[in-house]
Scaffold this motif. Structure first.
Motif, PDB file in Angstrom:
ATOM      1  N   PRO A 157       5.864  11.230  29.791  1.00 22.58           N
ATOM      2  CA  PRO A 157       6.315  11.097  31.177  1.00 22.58           C
ATOM      3  C   PRO A 157       7.802  10.735  31.312  1.00 22.58           C
ATOM      4  O   PRO A 157       8.294  10.590  32.424  1.00 22.58           O
ATOM      5  N   TYR A 158       8.493  10.600  30.228  1.00 17.74           N
ATOM      6  CA  TYR A 158       9.936  10.303  30.262  1.00 17.74           C
ATOM      7  C   TYR A 158      10.654  11.348  29.416  1.00 17.74           C
ATOM      8  O   TYR A 158      10.037  12.104  28.683  1.00 17.74           O
ATOM      9  N   HIS A 159      11.935  11.409  29.524  1.00 19.19           N
ATOM     10  CA  HIS A 159      12.733  12.421  28.844  1.00 19.19           C
ATOM     11  C   HIS A 159      13.452  11.801  27.654  1.00 19.19           C
ATOM     12  O   HIS A 159      14.559  11.273  27.777  1.00 19.19           O
ATOM     13  N   GLU A 160      12.788  11.871  26.473  1.00 19.01           N
ATOM     14  CA  GLU A 160      13.297  11.223  25.271  1.00 19.01           C
ATOM     15  C   GLU A 160      14.738  11.596  24.953  1.00 19.01           C
ATOM     16  O   GLU A 160      15.559  10.717  24.686  1.00 19.01           O
ATOM     17  N   LEU A 161      15.043  12.866  24.961  1.00 17.45           N
ATOM     18  CA  LEU A 161      16.371  13.294  24.539  1.00 17.45           C
ATOM     19  C   LEU A 161      17.461  12.771  25.475  1.00 17.45           C
ATOM     20  O   LEU A 161      18.515  12.329  25.013  1.00 17.45           O
ATOM     21  N   SER A 162      17.196  12.773  26.769  1.00 13.69           N
ATOM     22  CA  SER A 162      18.162  12.203  27.721  1.00 13.69           C
ATOM     23  C   SER A 162      18.323  10.705  27.491  1.00 13.69           C
ATOM     24  O   SER A 162      19.439  10.182  27.519  1.00 13.69           O
ATOM     25  N   LEU A 163      17.197  10.028  27.272  1.00 16.09           N
ATOM     26  CA  LEU A 163      17.255   8.586  27.029  1.00 16.09           C
ATOM     27  C   LEU A 163      17.996   8.287  25.726  1.00 16.09           C
ATOM     28  O   LEU A 163      18.804   7.348  25.663  1.00 16.09           O
ATOM     29  N   ILE A 164      17.736   9.076  24.700  1.00 16.55           N
ATOM     30  CA  ILE A 164      18.407   8.865  23.416  1.00 16.55           C
ATOM     31  C   ILE A 164      19.908   9.104  23.563  1.00 16.55           C
ATOM     32  O   ILE A 164      20.723   8.321  23.056  1.00 16.55           O
ATOM     33  N   ARG A 165      20.280  10.172  24.270  1.00 11.57           N
ATOM     34  CA  ARG A 165      21.708  10.441  24.499  1.00 11.57           C
ATOM     35  C   ARG A 165      22.390   9.289  25.233  1.00 11.57           C
ATOM     36  O   ARG A 165      23.575   9.046  25.043  1.00 11.57           O
ATOM     37  N   ALA A 170      13.472   4.757  22.992  1.00 10.16           N
ATOM     38  CA  ALA A 170      13.127   6.185  22.964  1.00 10.16           C
ATOM     39  C   ALA A 170      13.395   6.776  21.585  1.00 10.16           C
ATOM     40  O   ALA A 170      12.612   7.584  21.085  1.00 10.16           O
ATOM     41  N   ALA A 171      14.490   6.366  20.970  1.00  7.33           N
ATOM     42  CA  ALA A 171      14.811   6.873  19.631  1.00  7.33           C
ATOM     43  C   ALA A 171      13.783   6.405  18.608  1.00  7.33           C
ATOM     44  O   ALA A 171      13.346   7.191  17.751  1.00  7.33           O
ATOM     45  N   PHE A 172      13.388   5.142  18.675  1.00  8.58           N
ATOM     46  CA  PHE A 172      12.372   4.629  17.748  1.00  8.58           C
ATOM     47  C   PHE A 172      11.053   5.372  17.932  1.00  8.58           C
ATOM     48  O   PHE A 172      10.415   5.780  16.963  1.00  8.58           O
ATOM     49  N   SER A 173      10.643   5.515  19.188  1.00  3.37           N
ATOM     50  CA  SER A 173       9.345   6.132  19.431  1.00  3.37           C
ATOM     51  C   SER A 173       9.344   7.596  18.998  1.00  3.37           C
ATOM     52  O   SER A 173       8.423   8.028  18.294  1.00  3.37           O
ATOM     53  N   LEU A 174      10.344   8.362  19.385  1.00  2.00           N
ATOM     54  CA  LEU A 174      10.379   9.772  18.989  1.00  2.00           C
ATOM     55  C   LEU A 174      10.529   9.908  17.473  1.00  2.00           C
ATOM     56  O   LEU A 174       9.856  10.725  16.855  1.00  2.00           O
ATOM     57  N   GLY A 175      11.376   9.085  16.893  1.00  3.09           N
ATOM     58  CA  GLY A 175      11.545   9.132  15.436  1.00  3.09           C
ATOM     59  C   GLY A 175      10.249   8.838  14.698  1.00  3.09           C
ATOM     60  O   GLY A 175       9.884   9.541  13.750  1.00  3.09           O
ATOM     61  N   GLY A 176       9.523   7.826  15.132  1.00  2.91           N
ATOM     62  CA  GLY A 176       8.255   7.483  14.490  1.00  2.91           C
ATOM     63  C   GLY A 176       7.205   8.561  14.652  1.00  2.91           C
ATOM     64  O   GLY A 176       6.457   8.860  13.722  1.00  2.91           O
ATOM     65  N   VAL A 177       7.167   9.161  15.824  1.00  2.00           N
ATOM     66  CA  VAL A 177       6.198  10.230  16.078  1.00  2.00           C
ATOM     67  C   VAL A 177       6.495  11.430  15.188  1.00  2.00           C
ATOM     68  O   VAL A 177       5.586  12.017  14.583  1.00  2.00           O
ATOM     69  N   LEU A 219      -2.907   1.438  26.009  1.00  2.00           N
ATOM     70  CA  LEU A 219      -3.071   0.036  25.602  1.00  2.00           C
ATOM     71  C   LEU A 219      -1.928  -0.862  26.068  1.00  2.00           C
ATOM     72  O   LEU A 219      -2.149  -2.029  26.388  1.00  2.00           O
ATOM     73  N   LEU A 220      -0.731  -0.342  26.074  1.00  2.00           N
ATOM     74  CA  LEU A 220       0.437  -1.132  26.466  1.00  2.00           C
ATOM     75  C   LEU A 220       0.779  -0.832  27.923  1.00  2.00           C
ATOM     76  O   LEU A 220       1.443   0.153  28.231  1.00  2.00           O
ATOM     77  N   LYS A 221       0.322  -1.679  28.802  1.00  2.00           N
ATOM     78  CA  LYS A 221       0.584  -1.479  30.228  1.00  2.00           C
ATOM     79  C   LYS A 221       2.094  -1.475  30.462  1.00  2.00           C
ATOM     80  O   LYS A 221       2.841  -2.237  29.862  1.00  2.00           O
ATOM     81  N   GLY A 222       2.523  -0.598  31.329  1.00  2.00           N
ATOM     82  CA  GLY A 222       3.946  -0.474  31.630  1.00  2.00           C
ATOM     83  C   GLY A 222       4.728   0.236  30.542  1.00  2.00           C
ATOM     84  O   GLY A 222       5.936   0.063  30.428  1.00  2.00           O
ATOM     85  N   PHE A 223       4.043   1.054  29.740  1.00  2.00           N
ATOM     86  CA  PHE A 223       4.683   1.705  28.592  1.00  2.00           C
ATOM     87  C   PHE A 223       5.854   2.583  29.023  1.00  2.00           C
ATOM     88  O   PHE A 223       6.942   2.485  28.473  1.00  2.00           O
ATOM     89  N   ARG A 224       5.624   3.440  29.997  1.00  2.00           N
ATOM     90  CA  ARG A 224       6.709   4.333  30.436  1.00  2.00           C
ATOM     91  C   ARG A 224       7.926   3.535  30.883  1.00  2.00           C
ATOM     92  O   ARG A 224       9.051   3.808  30.458  1.00  2.00           O
ATOM     93  N   GLU A 275      12.658  -2.165  23.079  1.00  2.00           N
ATOM     94  CA  GLU A 275      12.480  -1.692  21.707  1.00  2.00           C
ATOM     95  C   GLU A 275      11.094  -1.983  21.154  1.00  2.00           C
ATOM     96  O   GLU A 275      10.597  -1.247  20.293  1.00  2.00           O
ATOM     97  N   ALA A 276      10.439  -3.023  21.630  1.00  2.00           N
ATOM     98  CA  ALA A 276       9.094  -3.350  21.156  1.00  2.00           C
ATOM     99  C   ALA A 276       8.117  -2.213  21.463  1.00  2.00           C
ATOM    100  O   ALA A 276       7.265  -1.877  20.631  1.00  2.00           O
ATOM    101  N   PHE A 277       8.240  -1.597  22.620  1.00  3.83           N
ATOM    102  CA  PHE A 277       7.374  -0.461  22.961  1.00  3.83           C
ATOM    103  C   PHE A 277       7.641   0.709  22.021  1.00  3.83           C
ATOM    104  O   PHE A 277       6.712   1.345  21.529  1.00  3.83           O
ATOM    105  N   GLY A 278       8.905   0.998  21.774  1.00  7.35           N
ATOM    106  CA  GLY A 278       9.257   2.098  20.886  1.00  7.35           C
ATOM    107  C   GLY A 278       8.792   1.871  19.464  1.00  7.35           C
ATOM    108  O   GLY A 278       8.271   2.780  18.810  1.00  7.35           O
TER     109      GLY A 278
END
Length: 130
Positions: A31-39, A45-52, A94-99, A107-110
């Protein structure tokens, strides 16, 4: 030795294509735009996309090592994609308010999503060794 080069190139090309396809699908369904957020410097966003991506690549590497052909690689790669997408939805539920947390750069969410994605990727990697 060089007689296996075409097979190697086929596996690499298929694996890279699956990785690109997975990344495109994943970034389209979140529901969010990882690449825009990373830029913009958003580490969550970088942690989450990188881990995925790493989690998927782990499963894909094991699939490539244990598959009997390129079609087998592609089919098990698709299964790994589904598993990694399920991880995202599970963590986001599981993590309410994730987006909002990712968009705010929490960073904890990512890191939580990255860790779960890598863990499931390792499990997938072991499971495809049948």
């Amino acid at each position: 030795m060089l007689e296996t080069l075409p097979l190697y190139l086929g596996y690499v090309a298929t694996s890279v294509a699956l990785l690109v396809l997975f990344t495109a699908i994943y970034t389209a369904i979140t529901p969010y735009h990882e690449l825009s957020l990373i830029r913009a410097g958003n580490k969550a966003a970088a942690f989450s996309l990188g881990g995925v991506v790493i989690g998927f690549a782990l499963a894909l590497a094991s699939t490539a090592a244990h598959s009997v052909g390129i079609l087998d690689l592609a089919l098990w790669g698709a299964v790994a994609m589904i598993c990694q997408i399920a991880v995202f939805f599970g963590v986001a539920t599981l993590l309410k308010g994730f987006r909002a947390g990712i968009e705010a750069g929490n960073e904890a969410f990512g890191l939580a999503l990255a860790a779960m994605s890598v863990a499931v990727g390792l499990i997938n990697a072991g499971a495809v060794t049948y």
